[in-house]
Design an enzyme around this catalytic site. Structure first.
Site, PDB file in Angstrom:
ATOM      1  N   ARG A 233     -12.402  -2.368  15.926  1.00  0.00           N
ATOM      2  CA  ARG A 233     -12.269  -0.868  16.465  1.00  0.00           C
ATOM      3  C   ARG A 233     -10.916  -0.736  15.952  1.00  0.00           C
ATOM      4  NH1 ARG A 233     -16.844   0.703  14.762  1.00  0.00           N
ATOM      5  NH2 ARG A 233     -18.297   1.046  16.645  1.00  0.00           N
ATOM      6  N   HIS A 281     -14.388   1.834   6.792  1.00  0.00           N
ATOM      7  CA  HIS A 281     -15.146   2.492   8.182  1.00  0.00           C
ATOM      8  C   HIS A 281     -17.172   1.492   7.124  1.00  0.00           C
ATOM      9  CE1 HIS A 281     -16.025   2.477  12.580  1.00  0.00           C
ATOM     10  NE2 HIS A 281     -17.259   1.567  12.394  1.00  0.00           N
TER      11      HIS A 281
END
Ligand SMILES: NC(=O)c1ccc[n+]([C@@H]2O[C@H](COP(=O)([O-])OP(=O)(O)OC[C@H]3O[C@@H](n4cnc5c(N)ncnc54)[C@H](OP(=O)(O)O)[C@@H]3O)[C@@H](O)[C@H]2O)c1
Length: 318
Positions: A233, A281
């Site tokens: 993350r 991502h």
């Protein structure tokens, strides 16, 4: 199907139509609702299948029985202080795991096999073979030995890398040198030349990829420098510290799939840094064709009175 068994889909950041279509195709006869336009009577909603739903949305369904995160990470949900006290289940699926393994193996090999240097040489039409260490001379440290980290670590070990892993609780994994907890973090870092981060975002891991940690990585190994690969993350990384580490040689390169702010702002220096690889991502996408069946299987288990798999430990935050 009883009135209080409807499934609500609440998805932001991804195309909700694809999920809606897949749920309708596989759960024929089930009442599928789609936030925000097709919620219907909130009293009929028994299950919520979500990705980054707005905070306080899920508290509006008094008969909610379970929440399913359509991604592996649940940090966006645990940050919602009004989350109803029903089981929160996250996706664990071979499709997602394999996608992450591909990403990690690709990015580790890009570093190990010096592909960026060969790309630069190609642009200059330079024919020069670079000295190449063997995989067994290189230590890859995997932070997070959960579903994704353990699978990536195993694949790297199969390629011949020396693999170390770090987790919260102690683990024994064949072929991986395991470390756990804050007390063993330093020993783990000082042997890692390529640090792969697959931790979840929790209060304990926020900002863990900072100067202090990056400075402990092994810089005098076979690769001649330390590298960071973060597909966990963005909130795990302190981007200013990563840039400083790249500029002073603490890091020879960084491959980042996740960022504090996504999409990565156009003025971020990470976009143009010569030693940074940016991916949007994209390491391991949640794909409706692969995952909806998994969620419906869990709902079926729940409705038969069986325990659901991959229920999140809310106290630990992942
Ligand atoms: N970039 C992408 O496309 C993408 C896609 C999917 C997932 N992800 C990210 O990948 C993360 C990991 O997924 P997963 O399915 O592997 O999760 P998981 O199975 O829950 O594993 C998490 C791992 O992190 C370790 N951990 C957690 N807190 C820790 C701490 N404070 N100190 C040390 N270790 C700690 C856990 O230790 P224990 O084993 O001791 O519990 C576990 O090994 C997700 O949370 C998500 O953020 C990214």
């Amino acid at each position: 199907m009883t009135a209080s068994s409807a499934i609500l889909l609440a998805i932001t950041g991804w195309d909700p139509q694809e999920w809606d279509a897949r749920f309708r195709a596989l759960a024929t006869g089930r009442d599928i609702r789609l936030w925000p336009d097709r919620i219907g009577d909130p009293d009929n909603i028994a299950y919520a299948c979500v990705w980054k739903p707005p905070h306080r949305l899920l508290a509006q369904f008094p008969k909610l029985r379970a929440i399913f995160s359509l991604g592996a990470g649940v940090d966006a949900l645990t940050a919602d202080l009004s989350l109803p006290p029903v089981p929160l289940v996250r996706i664990v699926d071979p499709d997602l795991t394999m996608r992450m393994t591909e990403y990690v193996v690709l990015q580790v090999l890009m570093v190990h096999r010096q592909q960026r240097r060969y790309d630069a040489q190609q642009r200059e039409r330079i024919w020069r073979e670079l000295p190449q260490p063997a995989a067994h001379e290189v230590v890859v440290g995997v932070m997070g030995l959960g579903v994704l980290g353990a699978a990536a670590a195993a694949a790297l070990a199969r390629l011949g890398f020396r693999v170390a892993g770090w987790s919260r609780a102690a683990k024994l994994i064949d072929g991986i040198e395991t470390y756990c907890g804050p007390n063993q973090l330093d020993a783990f870092l000082t042997r890692s030349e390529i640090l792969v981060c697959l931790l979840p975002h929790t209060p304990a891991t926020e900002g863990i990829l900072n100067s202090a940690v990056l400075h402990r990585l092994k810089r005098d190994g076979a690769l001649g420098g330390a590298y960071l690969i973060n597909a966990g993350r963005g909130s795990l990384q302190v981007e200013a510290d990563i840039l400083a580490a790249l500029d002073d040689g603490t890091l020879a390169g960084a491959t980042l799939d996740v960022f504090a702010t996504e999409p990565l702002p156009v003025d971020s220096p990470l976009w143009t840094h010569p030693n940074v690889t940016v991916t949007p991502h994209a390491a391991a996408a949640s794909v409706p064709d692969a995952l909806v069946e998994n969620v419906l299987r869990q709902i079926a288990r729940f409705e038969r009175g069986e325990a659901m798999e991959n229920v999140v430990n809310l106290a630990a935050g992942y």
